[in-house]
Design an enzyme around this catalytic site. Structure first.
Site, mmCIF file in Angstrom:
data_model
loop_
_atom_site.group_PDB
_atom_site.id
_atom_site.type_symbol
_atom_site.label_atom_id
_atom_site.label_comp_id
_atom_site.label_asym_id
_atom_site.label_seq_id
_atom_site.Cartn_x
_atom_site.Cartn_y
_atom_site.Cartn_z
ATOM 1 N N ARG A 258 40.966 -10.695 26.112
ATOM 2 C CA ARG A 258 39.922 -11.549 25.464
ATOM 3 C C ARG A 258 39.084 -12.677 26.304
ATOM 4 N NH1 ARG A 258 43.099 -12.469 19.717
ATOM 5 N NH2 ARG A 258 43.712 -10.559 19.367
ATOM 6 N N ARG A 273 44.874 -20.888 24.600
ATOM 7 C CA ARG A 273 43.539 -19.760 23.573
ATOM 8 C C ARG A 273 43.508 -19.384 25.397
ATOM 9 N NH1 ARG A 273 40.151 -18.612 20.370
ATOM 10 N NH2 ARG A 273 40.548 -20.426 18.983
ATOM 11 N N GLU A 347 48.187 -20.734 15.216
ATOM 12 C CA GLU A 347 48.454 -19.003 14.728
ATOM 13 C C GLU A 347 49.260 -18.175 15.736
ATOM 14 O OE1 GLU A 347 44.729 -17.497 13.567
ATOM 15 O OE2 GLU A 347 45.658 -15.903 14.262
ATOM 16 N N SER A 350 48.614 -12.370 12.712
ATOM 17 C CA SER A 350 47.711 -11.607 12.147
ATOM 18 C C SER A 350 48.337 -10.332 11.394
ATOM 19 C CB SER A 350 46.480 -12.523 12.484
ATOM 20 O OG SER A 350 45.390 -12.463 11.825
#
Length: 424
Positions: A258, A273, A347, A350
């Site tokens: 990502r 992240r 988180e 998902s």
RNA sequence: GGAGAGGUGGCUGAGUGGCUGAAAGCGACGGUUUGCUAAACCGUUGUACGGACUAAUCCCCGUACCCCGGGUUCGAAUCCCGGCCUCUCCGCCA
């Protein structure tokens, strides 16, 4: 992708859906384009009928009659060319717009602008009480010599890292635990390409909107996937499955890539992240039945909760609000695991259901018991993603002396290691 | 990377310019026969879009699709060009 017939018939529903999702798309303009395109192709079809007839006549005729027929054909051909040009001009515009129309959220999705308005559904597990000053995962990783961020950055730039020794073992142990739990539930394990065609990125809904988030191998027109959801969901694209074979339940472990474009400065600390990570993903391809989809959605949610329960980590489940839903998602539940250093839930999972949105783009269909062909419904959820999950694991299992206890469920995957100590 | 062969319906496989949406076989489905199964026989068997008619997404009519995109031709699965993919041999290689 939305069914153009549904869009024509219930445009208000889709306009409202886009508004709820905070997605900008001009549906009236799209319908206008659709009408123009439809008129042109209808007329073109009539011309083709005439051409086909003339072609048959020519084969039968001779002499002057034949000459006349050929002249007639030339006229038809000229008109067909005009209409054809119009279609080739309008069609790409139409397709481009169609790819942008979002799937409206389910009625049970709370209205809201962004993730701050997600609704907590339930909380599981006990929050920790430390009787010492707890360290965060970066401090633990450094002192135990199991996470090396500076050298990761040296190798690949910011948001990169190296897992070392027990840190890397922990990473693989968690992934393996997740795979084994899912295998026990009958899911089929796949190993899939992580560098895929553009059509697969479009098909799963990551392109064109999310193009900025993907690493591209432009020379080869391939993209690195941000999740195994992409190749797994597309696995049966362009196929017609049998209803008796549904639902298909798959898992795949893959590296995920990502770019995190637009996230500059956000969550820059530690392993939260990062650009590259590994994830076990679950994907379900089900029949075109909303109730079944809702049940399957609950099932894949429970599957992931079972992994967190095995790891004995506290978490909560949130019902993601309309403004935080992706373009294709009908409803999404996030699982957020308690992360002591963030003093908050973060988180980690998902779970989404899409109805036909992805299946239409992927041309993923099945033949029902009644013989009719329909689009499948698709769903997916994280089973476990590491190293993000190492944040709660390390932080929750740390001891006053700076060591980290290996969660019981992971020991058999770590050569029976019970505690991670600094190398002496 | 070099050389060659090839991509046709669920599968095998015919088809080298109009009579082919596509032979034949297999499979699948329906039926007849039948203690049951099997066999045999008969029939059906692609998808999408548009039109008409509708209770109907059934029938009916039309259009498109024989890997994809262009071109030649009155007419292309069939001829030409480009691309993608597969297979075989050689080379290289985790």
């Amino acid at each position: 992708m939305i069914d153009i017939k549904a869009l024509r018939a219930e445009s208000e529903k889709y306009i409202r859906g886009a508004r709820l999702k905070r997605i900008n798309v001009d549906i009236p303009a799209l319908l206008d384009l659709d009408a123009k395109l439809m008129n042109a192709s209808r007329e073109l079809q009539e011309i083709r009928t005439a051409q086909n007839q003339a072609g048959k006549d020519i084969a039968q005729l001779a002499g002057d009659q034949k000459k006349q027929a050929i002249a007639k054909m030339a006229e038809l051909k000229a008109r067909a060319k005009q209409l054809g040009d119009m279609v080739t001009q309008l069609e790409p515009q139409f397709n481009e717009q169609m790819l942008l129309v979002p799937q409206p959220p389910a009625p049970e999705v709370p209205e809201g602008k962004d993730d701050t308005e997600n609704v907590q559904l339930r909380v599981e597990g006990e929050l920790p009480k430390f009787d010492f000053e707890p360290k965060d995962h970066v401090q633990l990783g450094e002192s135990l010599d199991i996470i090396d961020i500076p050298r990761g950055v040296k190798l690949a730039g910011s948001r990169n890292y190296v897992l070392k020794g027990a840190g890397a073992m922990l990473h693989y142990a968690i992934l393996r635990l997740a795979v084994d739990q899912m295998l026990a539930k009958g899911y089929t394990l796949l190993n899939v390409p992580v560098l895929v065609n553009e059509s697969v990125m479009y098909g799963t809904g990551y392109f064109p909107t999310g193009r900025e988030q993907a690493y591209l191998a432009e020379r080869d027109s391939l993209s690195l996937v941000g999740t195994a959801e992409v190749p797994v969901t597309a696995y049966h694209s362009d196929e017609i499955l049998e209803e008796s074979q549904l639902p298909r339940k798959y898992i795949a472990m893959s590296t995920c890539f990502r770019r995190e474009a637009g996230a500059a400065g956000k969550d820059t600390y530690g392993l939260y992240r990062i650009h590259i990570f590994d994830k076990v993903e679950q994907v379900v391809i089900g029949p075109n039945d909303e109730q079944r989809s809702i049940e399957l959605h609950q099932e894949i949610l429970r599957n992931s909760e079972d992994v967190l329960k095995a790891l004995e980590l506290p978490y909560r489940v949130v019902n993601v609000c309309s403004g935080d839903l992706g373009q294709g998602q009908v409803q999404k539940f996030d699982i957020e695991t308690w992360m002591p250093s963030r003093k908050n839930y973060g988180e980690t999972h998902s779970a989404s259901r899409f109805h036909e949105f992805q299946a239409r783009r992927l041309n993923l269909r099945y033949r029902g018991q009644d013989g009719k062909v329909r689009y499948c419904h698709t769903l997916n959820n994280t089973v476990i993603a590491s190293p993000r999950i190492l944040i709660p694991v390390l932080e929750m299992y740390q001891n006053a002396d700076g060591t980290v206890t290996v969660p019981k469920a992971l020991r058999k995957y770590m050569n029976e290691m019970t505690i991670i100590k600094p190398a002496s």
